[in-house]
Design a protein around this motif. Structure first.
Motif, mmCIF file in Angstrom:
data_model
loop_
_atom_site.group_PDB
_atom_site.id
_atom_site.type_symbol
_atom_site.label_atom_id
_atom_site.label_comp_id
_atom_site.label_asym_id
_atom_site.label_seq_id
_atom_site.Cartn_x
_atom_site.Cartn_y
_atom_site.Cartn_z
ATOM 1 N N THR A 1 0.815 -1.228 0.000
ATOM 2 C CA THR A 1 0.000 0.000 0.000
ATOM 3 C C THR A 1 0.839 1.264 0.000
ATOM 4 O OG1 THR A 1 -0.079 0.017 2.424
ATOM 5 C CG2 THR A 1 -1.811 -1.215 1.229
ATOM 6 N N GLY A 2 2.095 1.149 0.404
ATOM 7 C CA GLY A 2 2.925 2.350 0.472
ATOM 8 C C GLY A 2 2.795 3.105 1.793
ATOM 9 N N TYR A 3 1.967 2.611 2.716
ATOM 10 C CA TYR A 3 1.788 3.240 4.028
ATOM 11 C C TYR A 3 2.701 2.578 5.050
ATOM 12 C CZ TYR A 3 -2.429 5.486 2.223
ATOM 13 O OH TYR A 3 -3.302 6.237 1.492
ATOM 14 N N ALA A 4 3.214 3.391 5.987
ATOM 15 C CA ALA A 4 3.970 2.839 7.111
ATOM 16 C C ALA A 4 2.992 2.312 8.156
ATOM 17 C CB ALA A 4 4.889 3.891 7.710
ATOM 18 N N ARG A 5 3.459 1.454 9.047
ATOM 19 C CA ARG A 5 2.586 0.835 10.051
ATOM 20 C C ARG A 5 1.946 1.882 10.969
ATOM 21 N NH1 ARG A 5 5.732 -2.737 11.515
ATOM 22 N NH2 ARG A 5 4.855 -4.550 10.447
ATOM 23 N N PRO A 6 2.675 2.876 11.446
ATOM 24 C CA PRO A 6 2.012 3.876 12.304
ATOM 25 C C PRO A 6 0.886 4.605 11.596
ATOM 26 C CG PRO A 6 4.384 3.991 12.572
ATOM 27 C CD PRO A 6 4.124 3.075 11.437
ATOM 28 N N ASP B 1 -20.347 -7.721 8.850
ATOM 29 C CA ASP B 1 -21.413 -7.478 9.829
ATOM 30 C C ASP B 1 -22.076 -8.780 10.240
ATOM 31 O OD1 ASP B 1 -20.880 -4.785 9.761
ATOM 32 O OD2 ASP B 1 -22.486 -4.289 8.331
ATOM 33 N N THR B 2 -22.155 -9.725 9.294
ATOM 34 C CA THR B 2 -22.838 -10.991 9.612
ATOM 35 C C THR B 2 -21.866 -12.065 10.081
ATOM 36 O OG1 THR B 2 -22.624 -11.697 7.317
ATOM 37 C CG2 THR B 2 -24.650 -10.520 7.937
ATOM 38 N N GLY B 3 -20.543 -11.748 10.077
ATOM 39 C CA GLY B 3 -19.556 -12.741 10.508
ATOM 40 C C GLY B 3 -19.326 -13.842 9.491
ATOM 41 N N THR B 4 -19.549 -13.555 8.205
ATOM 42 C CA THR B 4 -19.398 -14.566 7.137
ATOM 43 C C THR B 4 -18.064 -14.375 6.432
ATOM 44 O OG1 THR B 4 -21.781 -14.540 6.798
ATOM 45 C CG2 THR B 4 -20.418 -15.541 5.056
ATOM 46 N N PRO B 5 -17.258 -15.425 6.278
ATOM 47 C CA PRO B 5 -16.008 -15.277 5.514
ATOM 48 C C PRO B 5 -16.334 -14.888 4.062
ATOM 49 C CG PRO B 5 -16.014 -17.322 6.758
ATOM 50 C CD PRO B 5 -17.386 -16.772 6.852
ATOM 51 N N LEU B 6 -15.420 -14.145 3.459
ATOM 52 C CA LEU B 6 -15.651 -13.650 2.105
ATOM 53 C C LEU B 6 -14.327 -13.538 1.369
ATOM 54 C CD1 LEU B 6 -17.664 -12.424 0.003
ATOM 55 C CD2 LEU B 6 -17.066 -10.177 0.941
ATOM 56 N N ARG B 7 -14.405 -13.870 0.036
ATOM 57 C CA ARG B 7 -13.231 -13.670 -0.832
ATOM 58 C C ARG B 7 -13.696 -12.936 -2.092
ATOM 59 N NH1 ARG B 7 -9.147 -18.266 -3.332
ATOM 60 N NH2 ARG B 7 -7.795 -16.801 -4.477
ATOM 61 N N VAL B 8 -13.114 -11.766 -2.330
ATOM 62 C CA VAL B 8 -13.495 -10.934 -3.467
ATOM 63 C C VAL B 8 -12.248 -10.343 -4.099
ATOM 64 C CG1 VAL B 8 -15.773 -10.357 -2.542
ATOM 65 C CG2 VAL B 8 -13.796 -8.936 -1.960
ATOM 66 N N GLU B 9 -12.447 -9.792 -5.299
ATOM 67 C CA GLU B 9 -11.404 -9.020 -5.974
ATOM 68 C C GLU B 9 -11.795 -7.562 -5.903
ATOM 69 O OE1 GLU B 9 -10.927 -10.460 -9.907
ATOM 70 O OE2 GLU B 9 -9.974 -12.352 -9.289
ATOM 71 N N LEU B 10 -10.869 -6.730 -5.437
ATOM 72 C CA LEU B 10 -11.180 -5.329 -5.158
ATOM 73 C C LEU B 10 -10.050 -4.460 -5.661
ATOM 74 C CD1 LEU B 10 -13.072 -3.279 -3.734
ATOM 75 C CD2 LEU B 10 -11.716 -3.645 -1.655
ATOM 76 N N ARG B 11 -10.442 -3.288 -6.179
ATOM 77 C CA ARG B 11 -9.434 -2.329 -6.645
ATOM 78 C C ARG B 11 -9.234 -1.288 -5.556
ATOM 79 N NH1 ARG B 11 -9.225 0.549 -12.599
ATOM 80 N NH2 ARG B 11 -6.928 0.704 -12.687
ATOM 81 N N ASN B 12 -8.014 -1.218 -4.982
ATOM 82 C CA ASN B 12 -7.625 -0.263 -3.952
ATOM 83 C C ASN B 12 -6.664 0.758 -4.528
ATOM 84 O OD1 ASN B 12 -9.199 -1.391 -1.962
ATOM 85 N ND2 ASN B 12 -7.571 -2.762 -1.218
ATOM 86 N N TYR B 13 -6.271 1.689 -3.680
ATOM 87 C CA TYR B 13 -5.340 2.747 -4.083
ATOM 88 C C TYR B 13 -4.205 2.832 -3.083
ATOM 89 C CZ TYR B 13 -8.604 4.432 -7.580
ATOM 90 O OH TYR B 13 -9.395 4.520 -8.684
ATOM 91 N N ARG B 14 -2.994 3.004 -3.624
ATOM 92 C CA ARG B 14 -1.825 3.158 -2.773
ATOM 93 C C ARG B 14 -1.758 4.577 -2.239
ATOM 94 N NH1 ARG B 14 0.045 -0.058 -7.078
ATOM 95 N NH2 ARG B 14 0.713 -2.141 -6.405
ATOM 96 N N LYS B 15 -0.760 4.769 -1.419
ATOM 97 C CA LYS B 15 -0.585 6.094 -0.825
ATOM 98 C C LYS B 15 -0.312 7.148 -1.892
ATOM 99 C CE LYS B 15 2.148 8.513 2.705
ATOM 100 N NZ LYS B 15 3.237 8.389 3.704
ATOM 101 N N ASP B 16 0.412 6.744 -2.970
ATOM 102 C CA ASP B 16 0.715 7.715 -4.026
ATOM 103 C C ASP B 16 -0.432 7.880 -5.007
ATOM 104 O OD1 ASP B 16 0.730 5.339 -5.361
ATOM 105 O OD2 ASP B 16 2.816 5.477 -6.061
ATOM 106 N N GLY B 17 -1.573 7.212 -4.745
ATOM 107 C CA GLY B 17 -2.749 7.382 -5.574
ATOM 108 C C GLY B 17 -2.871 6.406 -6.723
ATOM 109 N N THR B 18 -1.917 5.550 -6.916
ATOM 110 C CA THR B 18 -2.006 4.599 -8.029
ATOM 111 C C THR B 18 -2.912 3.446 -7.623
ATOM 112 O OG1 THR B 18 -0.061 3.420 -7.243
ATOM 113 C CG2 THR B 18 0.286 5.177 -8.841
ATOM 114 N N PRO B 19 -3.812 3.056 -8.518
ATOM 115 C CA PRO B 19 -4.720 1.951 -8.188
ATOM 116 C C PRO B 19 -4.005 0.610 -8.342
ATOM 117 C CG PRO B 19 -5.192 2.754 -10.378
ATOM 118 C CD PRO B 19 -4.121 3.666 -9.829
ATOM 119 N N PHE B 20 -4.512 -0.407 -7.646
ATOM 120 C CA PHE B 20 -3.999 -1.760 -7.804
ATOM 121 C C PHE B 20 -5.089 -2.731 -7.401
ATOM 122 C CE2 PHE B 20 -3.203 -0.595 -3.457
ATOM 123 C CZ PHE B 20 -3.364 -1.748 -2.711
ATOM 124 N N TRP B 21 -5.049 -3.902 -8.016
ATOM 125 C CA TRP B 21 -6.041 -4.944 -7.767
ATOM 126 C C TRP B 21 -5.497 -5.920 -6.728
ATOM 127 C CZ3 TRP B 21 -10.990 -5.609 -9.398
ATOM 128 C CH2 TRP B 21 -11.447 -4.794 -10.436
#
Length: 987
Positions: free
Chosen positions: A123-128, A156-176
């Motif tokens: 993600t490009g983020y530090a732990r703190p 919310d329902t406590g159900t395990p889940l596996r999905v594909e999601l597009r997030n963004y790094r700290k520098d704003g670049t998207p990644f899957w």
């Protein structure tokens, strides 16, 4: 009593470690090579199983009094050591791991209580920056809202889940990411924490997106391509066909799939394109050729067709990588030229051509030479992907050549339409291509750009090399062929010739190149050649063949067969003349010899026929002269004696004619050469000039010959008399004999073509006389040709010798020069040749000897009856008179047919038949067969003016009477024949 289980210090840690190990196994299986993925994945799955077991295993509150409780897994005992190992596995996992609170806080989501280093790297983020916050800060504009709702509902329902999601790094670049949300229960069974494992799948998603786009783009490109594009499998069946080719052939693209070209078009076109497909599959090399498609609408445009192997990666269709078929791309040549013109005139039109041209095209920065764009043909030809090309410079595709200056480029001539430059490029596979590069400059949005059009000329260069080798081969053939080859220009001057032609003319090549054909042609042959050349220059003919004579500097002439062909310009005008001259002097000499032999053979046949008729006449003349009785002192007696002498000379002349015609009657026997030469010497000494020294040389090992001794002596005598006449002032005459061997490969002398290998005896007559000139040697065997004065020779001596030698199946060799004497050699078979074939192919019979008649004292009741058969009335009349006076009863017949009729009526009374061999209607031989069929013991005495060859297969005859004969010879022969005891025919 069972102790209650004590909860672990951090209940979420074991579960997190188990999930991380399982995720690592999945990642290893996907990311590592096949050889390493299996063991790594297996190990991580095993770790995950152990961690899960440990997390749920009950704990003792305190150690038992009896001692420590045994641990069921392989981790070290003690909670601190075990926790350090499990925490290390989570920390060093490849996937990003985050642990969240079980419930949402005051903010929009659940707070993060732990992330590993992989999470920070991803993600490009530090732990703190992450601990205590919700992961909502990873969301962005491209994050799918539906997927976020699913994730929130599952947590919310406590159900395990596996999905594909597009997030963004700290520098704003998207990644899957591949996100797995796993609830971690506490000892009471409630959700204590949430474990989120995120795997980076950005590359995979990008590859899938590009693959979809590429497939759609490729189909769109081939359907938009203004020319035929197709692919076939190994069996020549279409895998795909673009819309253009389908419309051109009048079919649907899908309807062509699975069919061959012969089925889609015509058998002829299918055979041609199938041959090219097999060539590409066999060589795995592309081919390029021009063709026409059999379009139903009559489209007859020429297409420049390129065929290349269809390469497939390893593992597709469970087959290894390699050529699976053939890809075909055809280019309308006229459209290509028009597109090239449009390319130079307009940047927009260049862009249209750039997307459609089937040849590789590069656009690159004129300063840095970095590639900015390539067309699909470049991708196919060079094997790089478009993205790989965009990271390269033009220097990266050059092979084995220096890097050009920055201001230049491949094929840069300094002019927009400069000539192409020859370069060598290298493909991704390492294959090198010979290319012609045409480069020109453009300005795009203020940026200096160069466009390079690549034309693969590998096949053309190969063809040029082959042409060069072919020219070298032609030059070698031109220089070394035995035929004379020459080239003349429009003025008639020789501009080129090979050494063989110069040698034929007796000159050197530089000397010939200063001449014209007219200056080396015989004057008698020049008008005919000039007339043919006028027709060639006028265009009425392109070639001709003309026999002619060339004149050498020493005046000698050479006969040649000239084959001339015109070389014309594109407009049809005469430019050069190609002449091929073959020296036929030797062949013409052989043809002259053959004509001479044929003439001599015709003369011989005529001479034989004349001699036969003349013998009949002489028989009548001599016979009638013998019957004339004049008193002593009669003044006519000298006249009759002169007539008889002339008749005998005529008979001798007839024998010579028969000798020339090879109709002599041969009596073969072994003859010793020394005896034969001794007999000739004995006869010769009485007529030889004392100034001529006579020598006889016979080698001690000389064997006997198979010959007629009388005719052999006659032939040698004729040669000796000719040698004597050639030495009027004296000289030396040598008679010699020695054995010779004739091999199967020895050439036959001219005119003696029926010789067989074997052993022979060579009789030589050598004199030191005047010799003979070549023109005399060429005619010496002609009948009646003589160099002697009138009355000194008939011209039949040497022809008679030739006939005798041919009857003996030998040959004659003559060596003579004017002033150097003459040596004539007679080569006759040795006596070990037991059978000499006759002309008819049967053994030559020996004339039957006439036995001495036995005088019987017993008186006969009646006279003997003789049937005299001859087609000459004079001979019949003479024979009747002679035999009647001798006391015989005589019957006559004028031919064989009448003789058979008379014999059939009176054969019981006929004691002897005197039968001529050669007669009309029925020959003597056929009459003999009919008579012996009527009476197998019939006595038949043959009479002939020819040889006895025709009687070879006849037996039981009573003898042979040769013409001309005297009356007393006839009576003696008849009486001798009657004294022979009859033998049945065939007995």
């Amino acid at each position: 009593m069972t102790q209650p289980s004590a909860p672990p210090r951090f209940p979420w840690v074991p579960a997190a470690l188990a999930v991380a190990a399982a995720g690592g196994a999945t990642f290893g299986a996907a990311a590592l090579p096949p050889t390493a993925a299996a063991p790594v994945a297996g190990g991580l799955v095993l770790v995950a199983a152990l961690l899960g077991w440990w997390a749920r295993a009950p704990r003792a509150a305190a150690p038992a009094a009896r001692g420590p409780v045994a641990v069921c897994d392989s981790l070290p005992p003690g909670p601190d050591a075990r926790m350090r190992i499990l925490e290390s596995a989570v920390v060093h996992a490849h996937d990003a791991v985050a642990i969240l609170d079980a419930v949402r806080g005051a903010g929009p989501g659940r707070a993060v209580i732990y992330v590993n280093e992989a999470f920070c790297r991803l993600t490009g983020y530090a732990r703190p920056e992450v601990i205590g916050r919700s992961l909502h800060f990873l969301r962005g504009p491209a994050s799918d809202p539906d997927t976020l709702i699913k994730l929130r509902t599952a947590m919310d329902t406590g159900t395990p889940l596996r999905v594909e999601l597009r997030n963004y790094r700290k520098d704003g670049t998207p990644f899957w990411v591949d996100l797995s949300a796993i609830p971690v229960p506490d000892p009471a069974g409630r959700i204590g924490h949430w474990l989120l494992i995120q795997r980076d799948i950005d590359r995979r998603k990008s590859a899938e997106r590009r693959a979809r786009q590429t497939g759609q783009l490729l189909r769109a490109i081939i359907d938009a391509f203004p020319g035929p594009i197709s692919a076939k499998d190994r069996d020549g069946r279409y895998l795909v066909m673009n819309q253009f080719q389908a419309e051109l052939l009048g079919v649907k693209p899908d309807a062509a799939v699975g069919r061959t070209a012969a089925e889609v078009t015509t058998p002829e076109h299918g055979a041609r394109t199938g041959e090219k497909d097999r060539q590409v599959m066999a060589t795995c090399e592309p081919v390029q050729y021009e063709t026409h498609y059999p379009a139903p609408n009559g489209d007859a445009r020429p297409w420049l067709t390129t065929k290349a192997p269809l390469w497939m990666p390893d593992g597709v269709d469970s087959e290894p990588a390699g050529a699976r078929g053939v890809v075909t791309v055809a280019l309308d040549i006229s459209a290509l030229k028009a597109a090239q013109d449009a390319l130079r005139r307009s940047e927009e039109r260049y862009r249209q051509l750039f997307t459609a041209i089937p040849h590789p095209v590069f656009a690159y920065d004129a300063n840095t030479r970095r590639i900015l764009s390539v067309n699909e043909a470049a991708v196919r030809k060079y094997g790089y992907t478009r993205d790989e090309f965009l990271a390269m410079t033009m220097a990266d595709v050059s092979a084995a050549e220096p890097v050009p200056q920055v201001s230049g480029g491949p094929g840069d001539s300094g002019l927009p339409d400069g000539p192409p430059a020859a370069r060598r490029h290298r493909t991704r596979s390492g294959a090198e291509l010979d290319v012609d590069v045409s480069a020109f400059a453009l300005s795009l949005e203020g940026r200096a750009v160069k466009v390079a059009l690549i034309n693969d000329v590998t096949d053309r260069r190969r063809a040029e090399n082959e042409l060069r080798r072919s020219e070298e081969l032609f030059r070698g053939i031109f220089e070394n062929t035995s035929a004379g080859v020459s080239l003349t220009d429009t003025s008639g001057l020789f501009v080129s010739c090979n050494p063989a032609f110069a040698a034929m003319l007796g000159r050197t090549v530089p000397e010939v190149l200063r001449l014209t054909p007219a200056s080396v042609t015989h004057p008698d042959d020049l008008p005919g050649q000039l007339a043919l050349m006028d027709e060639v220059r006028a265009g009425r003919r392109d070639r001709f063949t003309y026999p002619k004579r060339y004149v050498r500097p020493d005046g000698q002439t050479v006969w040649a067969e000239l084959s001339f062909a015109a070389i014309r310009a594109a407009a049809g005008g005469y430019e050069y003349g190609l002449g091929v001259s073959i020296n036929v002097s030797e062949r013409r000499e052989l043809e002259d010899q053959l004509r001479q032999v044929q003439k001599m053979e015709a003369v011989g046949q005529m001479a034989g026929g004349v001699a036969h008729d003349f013998n009949n006449l002489l028989t009548a003349v001599l016979g009638n002269l013998s019957l004339v009785r004049l008193a002593e002192g009669d003044p006519n007696r000298p006249l009759l004696a002169a007539v008889e002498q002339a008749a005998h000379r005529a008979a001798d002349l007839t024998r010579k004619l028969l000798g020339y015609a090879r109709r002599n009657q041969l009596v073969f026997a072994p003859v010793e050469p020394r005896d034969a030469l001794g007999e000739v010497v004995a006869l010769l000494r009485r007529t030889l000039d004392p100034r001529i020294a006579l020598t006889v040389e016979v080698r001690a090992d000389c064997p006997p010959v198979h010959a007629d001794p009388t005719l052999l002596a006659q032939a040698l005598m004729n040669l000796c008399l000719n040698a004597r006449d050639a030495m009027p002032d004296g000289g030396a005459l040598v008679l010699s004999a020695h054995p010779v061997e004739r091999g199967p490969d020895d050439p036959c002398p001219p005119g003696w073509d029926d010789l067989i290998p074997g052993r022979y005896v060579r009789f030589a007559v050598t004199d030191t006389g005047v010799g003979m000139a070549p023109d005399v040697l060429g005619r010496m065997f002609e009948p009646f040709f003589t160099t002697k004065g009138i009355g000194k020779g008939t011209g039949l001596g040497l022809p008679m010798v030739q006939g005798i030698v041919k009857q003996h199946h030998g040959w004659i060799e003559i060596h003579s020069r004017p002033g150097a004497g003459t040596r004539i050699e007679l080569n006759l078979p040795m006596a070990d040749v037991t059978a000499t074939p006759a002309v008819s192919g049967s053994p030559t019979p020996l004339p039957l000897a006439l036995p001495t008649p036995t005088i019987s004292n017993t008186p006969r009741a009646r006279p003997h009856t003789v049937l005299l058969v001859d087609d000459e009335p004079m001979i019949r009349d003479l024979g009747r008179a002679v035999l009647s006076r001798a006391g015989f009863r005589v019957l006559t017949a004028e031919d064989g047919a009448e003789a058979v009729e008379v014999f059939a009526r009176q054969y019981a009374d006929i004691d002897l038949v005197v039968l001529d061999v050669t007669m009309p209607r029925m020959s003597g031989r056929d009459a003999f067969r009919h008579m012996t069929e009527l009476n197998s013991s019939a006595r038949i005495l043959f009479s002939t003016g020819y040889s006895a060859d025709d009687l070879a297969e006849l037996d039981s005859s009573a003898g042979l009477l040769s013409k001309p004969y005297r009356p007393q010879d006839l009576v003696a022969a008849v009486r001798a024949a009657l004294a022979i005891t009859p033998q049945p025919a065939g007995g």
